[in-house]
Scaffold this motif. Structure first.
Motif, mmCIF file in Angstrom:
data_model
loop_
_atom_site.group_PDB
_atom_site.id
_atom_site.type_symbol
_atom_site.label_atom_id
_atom_site.label_comp_id
_atom_site.label_asym_id
_atom_site.label_seq_id
_atom_site.Cartn_x
_atom_site.Cartn_y
_atom_site.Cartn_z
ATOM 1 N N SER A 180 0.822 -1.215 0.000
ATOM 2 C CA SER A 180 0.000 0.000 0.000
ATOM 3 C C SER A 180 0.852 1.259 0.000
ATOM 4 O O SER A 180 2.047 1.233 0.319
ATOM 5 C CB SER A 180 -0.924 0.017 1.225
ATOM 6 O OG SER A 180 -0.182 0.307 2.401
ATOM 7 N N LEU A 181 0.209 2.352 -0.331
ATOM 8 C CA LEU A 181 0.851 3.662 -0.268
ATOM 9 C C LEU A 181 1.331 3.933 1.159
ATOM 10 O O LEU A 181 2.427 4.462 1.359
ATOM 11 C CB LEU A 181 -0.134 4.729 -0.749
ATOM 12 C CG LEU A 181 0.359 6.151 -0.891
ATOM 13 C CD1 LEU A 181 1.599 6.230 -1.758
ATOM 14 C CD2 LEU A 181 -0.742 7.019 -1.477
ATOM 15 N N ALA A 182 0.550 3.537 2.143
ATOM 16 C CA ALA A 182 0.954 3.715 3.540
ATOM 17 C C ALA A 182 2.236 2.935 3.835
ATOM 18 O O ALA A 182 3.123 3.436 4.535
ATOM 19 C CB ALA A 182 -0.160 3.276 4.486
ATOM 20 N N SER A 202 -3.402 0.793 -3.375
ATOM 21 C CA SER A 202 -2.370 -0.228 -3.609
ATOM 22 C C SER A 202 -1.347 0.250 -4.631
ATOM 23 O O SER A 202 -1.631 1.112 -5.470
ATOM 24 C CB SER A 202 -3.007 -1.531 -4.109
ATOM 25 O OG SER A 202 -3.428 -1.372 -5.450
ATOM 26 N N LEU A 203 -0.177 -0.345 -4.543
ATOM 27 C CA LEU A 203 0.860 -0.070 -5.535
ATOM 28 C C LEU A 203 0.392 -0.488 -6.926
ATOM 29 O O LEU A 203 0.710 0.164 -7.913
ATOM 30 C CB LEU A 203 2.154 -0.808 -5.134
ATOM 31 C CG LEU A 203 3.362 -0.592 -6.020
ATOM 32 C CD1 LEU A 203 3.712 0.884 -6.141
ATOM 33 C CD2 LEU A 203 4.545 -1.366 -5.468
ATOM 34 N N ALA A 204 -0.400 -1.534 -6.995
ATOM 35 C CA ALA A 204 -0.939 -1.982 -8.288
ATOM 36 C C ALA A 204 -1.757 -0.865 -8.932
ATOM 37 O O ALA A 204 -1.646 -0.603 -10.125
ATOM 38 C CB ALA A 204 -1.777 -3.239 -8.117
ATOM 39 N N SER A 205 -2.589 -0.203 -8.133
ATOM 40 C CA SER A 205 -3.421 0.879 -8.697
ATOM 41 C C SER A 205 -2.570 2.082 -9.100
ATOM 42 O O SER A 205 -2.875 2.769 -10.070
ATOM 43 C CB SER A 205 -4.523 1.290 -7.728
ATOM 44 O OG SER A 205 -3.985 1.906 -6.586
ATOM 45 N N LEU A 206 -1.492 2.337 -8.366
ATOM 46 C CA LEU A 206 -0.617 3.463 -8.691
ATOM 47 C C LEU A 206 0.203 3.222 -9.954
ATOM 48 O O LEU A 206 0.660 4.165 -10.586
ATOM 49 C CB LEU A 206 0.351 3.740 -7.535
ATOM 50 C CG LEU A 206 -0.236 4.342 -6.277
ATOM 51 C CD1 LEU A 206 0.800 4.382 -5.179
ATOM 52 C CD2 LEU A 206 -0.792 5.725 -6.553
ATOM 53 N N SER A 207 0.405 1.977 -10.300
ATOM 54 C CA SER A 207 1.258 1.671 -11.449
ATOM 55 C C SER A 207 0.467 1.502 -12.745
ATOM 56 O O SER A 207 1.057 1.349 -13.813
ATOM 57 C CB SER A 207 2.092 0.414 -11.168
ATOM 58 O OG SER A 207 1.260 -0.698 -10.967
#
Length: 137
Positions: A76-78, A128-133
């Motif tokens: 996660s971003l956190a 999530s990192l998945a959503s950010l990428s």
């Protein structure tokens, strides 16, 4: 509230790493520096911090490099922000180890800061990192 440049760069770097996840075995700092524009010494510093936090696995030497330690959907971003900046705390009231506020004993807002802090941390944990990428069309 503003993220430090280092935390911002860590998010950019992890997002680029996630885009490479599964495509190539390991990434190296030079490739990530070239792709993101983040200076190489900063990428190397962040690799160390992110590795210490268990978000990436790093291997030295020939054939070395690093990769995400778990799937992008489970980072996660956190997680990334806390790896660089430490626990997310909006005020010293929320930081259990600190008692440096001069109005702490009489503050009527203090009991509410944990709720606010939890909401901010929860929002960051929900990204999530998945959503950010992912590419945005």
């Amino acid at each position: 509230m503003r993220l430090s440049s280092l935390a911002d760069y860590a998010v950019v770097m992890m997002s680029a790493s996630a885009r490479h996840c599964g495509v190539s075995g390991r990434l190296n700092a030079t490739l990530l520096s070239d792709e993101t524009g983040i200076p190489l010494p900063t990428v190397q510093k962040l690799v160390s911090r992110l590795s210490a936090a268990g978000l990436i696995e790093s291997t030295r030497g020939t054939g070395g490099g690093f990769r995400l330690s778990r799937p992008p959907a489970s980072i996660s971003l956190a997680d990334i922000i806390e790896a660089v900046e430490g626990p997310i705390v909006l005020t010293s009231c929320v930081d259990e180890g600190r008692h440096d506020c001069i109005i702490e004993d009489n503050c009527r807002v203090k009991p509410h800061w944990n709720v606010v802090n939890g909401a901010v941390r929860g929002a960051l944990a929900g990204v999530s990192l998945a959503s950010l990428s992912r590419e945005i069309a």
